[in-house]
Scaffold this motif. Structure first.
Motif, PDB file in Angstrom:
ATOM      1  N   LYS A   1      -1.281  30.317  -7.770  1.00  0.00           N
ATOM      2  CA  LYS A   1      -2.244  30.408  -9.118  1.00  0.00           C
ATOM      3  C   LYS A   1      -3.249  29.267  -9.083  1.00  0.00           C
ATOM      4  CE  LYS A   1      -0.033  32.016 -12.778  1.00  0.00           C
ATOM      5  NZ  LYS A   1       0.680  32.037 -13.792  1.00  0.00           N
TER       6      LYS A   1
ATOM      7  N   ARG B   1       2.065  38.925  -6.723  1.00  0.00           N
ATOM      8  CA  ARG B   1       0.833  39.060  -6.394  1.00  0.00           C
ATOM      9  C   ARG B   1      -0.044  38.856  -7.533  1.00  0.00           C
ATOM     10  NH1 ARG B   1       1.675  43.356  -1.788  1.00  0.00           N
ATOM     11  NH2 ARG B   1       2.737  41.870  -0.263  1.00  0.00           N
ATOM     12  N   GLU B   2       0.042  39.523  -8.672  1.00  0.00           N
ATOM     13  CA  GLU B   2      -0.808  39.637  -9.696  1.00  0.00           C
ATOM     14  C   GLU B   2       0.144  38.744 -11.141  1.00  0.00           C
ATOM     15  OE1 GLU B   2      -2.505  43.262 -10.952  1.00  0.00           O
ATOM     16  OE2 GLU B   2      -2.082  44.033  -8.939  1.00  0.00           O
ATOM     17  N   ASN B   3       0.446  37.746 -10.441  1.00  0.00           N
ATOM     18  CA  ASN B   3       1.299  36.729 -11.796  1.00  0.00           C
ATOM     19  C   ASN B   3       0.057  35.808 -12.482  1.00  0.00           C
ATOM     20  OD1 ASN B   3       3.530  33.808 -11.395  1.00  0.00           O
ATOM     21  ND2 ASN B   3       3.123  35.201 -13.042  1.00  0.00           N
ATOM     22  N   TYR B   4      -0.984  36.539 -13.119  1.00  0.00           N
ATOM     23  CA  TYR B   4      -2.085  35.821 -13.891  1.00  0.00           C
ATOM     24  C   TYR B   4      -1.356  35.317 -15.131  1.00  0.00           C
ATOM     25  CZ  TYR B   4      -5.166  38.213 -10.480  1.00  0.00           C
ATOM     26  OH  TYR B   4      -5.418  38.729  -9.483  1.00  0.00           O
TER      27      TYR B   4
ATOM     28  N   ASN C   1       2.187  42.526 -15.390  1.00  0.00           N
ATOM     29  CA  ASN C   1       2.094  43.157 -13.869  1.00  0.00           C
ATOM     30  C   ASN C   1       3.352  42.760 -13.134  1.00  0.00           C
ATOM     31  OD1 ASN C   1      -0.530  44.591 -14.305  1.00  0.00           O
ATOM     32  ND2 ASN C   1      -1.387  42.598 -14.039  1.00  0.00           N
TER      33      ASN C   1
ATOM     34  N   ILE D   1      -5.879  34.279  -8.326  1.00  0.00           N
ATOM     35  CA  ILE D   1      -4.531  34.160  -7.397  1.00  0.00           C
ATOM     36  C   ILE D   1      -5.177  34.022  -5.979  1.00  0.00           C
ATOM     37  CG2 ILE D   1      -2.377  35.342  -6.164  1.00  0.00           C
ATOM     38  CD1 ILE D   1      -1.884  34.540  -9.036  1.00  0.00           C
TER      39      ILE D   1
END
Length: 197
Positions: free
Chosen positions: A17, A69-72, A77, A141
């Motif tokens: 991130k 992968r989408e750990n914003y 998600n 990411i």
């Protein structure tokens, strides 16, 4: 004809991130992009100053280990399969301390503390008002390629393929990815593989 997928079996993607922090005081205290001297043992560039299109100033990014992968932000998600997969690879890196991963992970996690993050950039611009930073900006990411066999975070392009298809892995530099010289190199690789078969 199909591409031989076994050529890619040694690689996986580990998400990291990247968070930026905006300098809210003004747009004049930094006139251009400023980069630190890179640590060649680390695949990440380090905290640097970026001038945005509208002239704003920001510092970043971090390279904090992400868990999917989408750990914003938060659990949005959330993907349990990806969490298990990423944790498996990151725990191996942590246990074996491949390329000093433990220290890298701890250093990056400290960047969640705003004062620590600002301090990492302050030595590059002495006149900067450390109290002039605003909020953290929306994160991104980074899809970092890892060699599962050597447990190495790769710092360069990897080109894999055969006469039927060619794949450019780890395209971490947008500027280099779109360069004419790199395009020529990829085309030359395609031609060599076609001649060899």
């Amino acid at each position: 004809m199909k591409f031989n997928a076994t050529l890619l079996k040694d690689y996986t993607i580990i998400p990291f991130k990247g968070i930026y922090l905006k300098y809210a005081k003004n747009k004049e205290d930094v006139a251009t992009n400023i980069y630190p001297v890179p640590n060649l043992a680390n695949p990440f560039l380090g905290v640097h100053f970026t001038k945005t299109v509208d002239g704003s100033i920001k510092i970043g990014p971090t390279a904090i280990p992400a868990f999917w992968r989408e750990n914003y932000s938060g659990f949005k998600n959330f993907n349990l399969f990806e969490v298990l997969q990423v944790l498996y690879h990151e725990s191996r890196l942590f246990i074996y301390n491949a390329f000093n991963f433990r220290d890298l992970a701890f250093q990056e996690m400290k960047k969640y503390r705003k004062n620590n993050f600002i301090g990492l950039s302050a030595y590059m611009v002495k006149a900067l008002d450390q109290g002039g930073f605003g909020d953290f900006l929306k994160p991104g990411i980074r899809a970092q390629l890892m060699n599962k066999r050597t447990m190495e975070l790769l710092q360069d392009f990897v080109i894999e393929g055969d006469r039927n298809s060619l794949h450019v892995l780890n395209a971490v530099s947008p500027a280099f990815t779109c360069s004419i010289a790199f395009a020529r190199f990829v085309v030359d690789q395609i031609m060599e593989k076609r001649k060899a078969s």
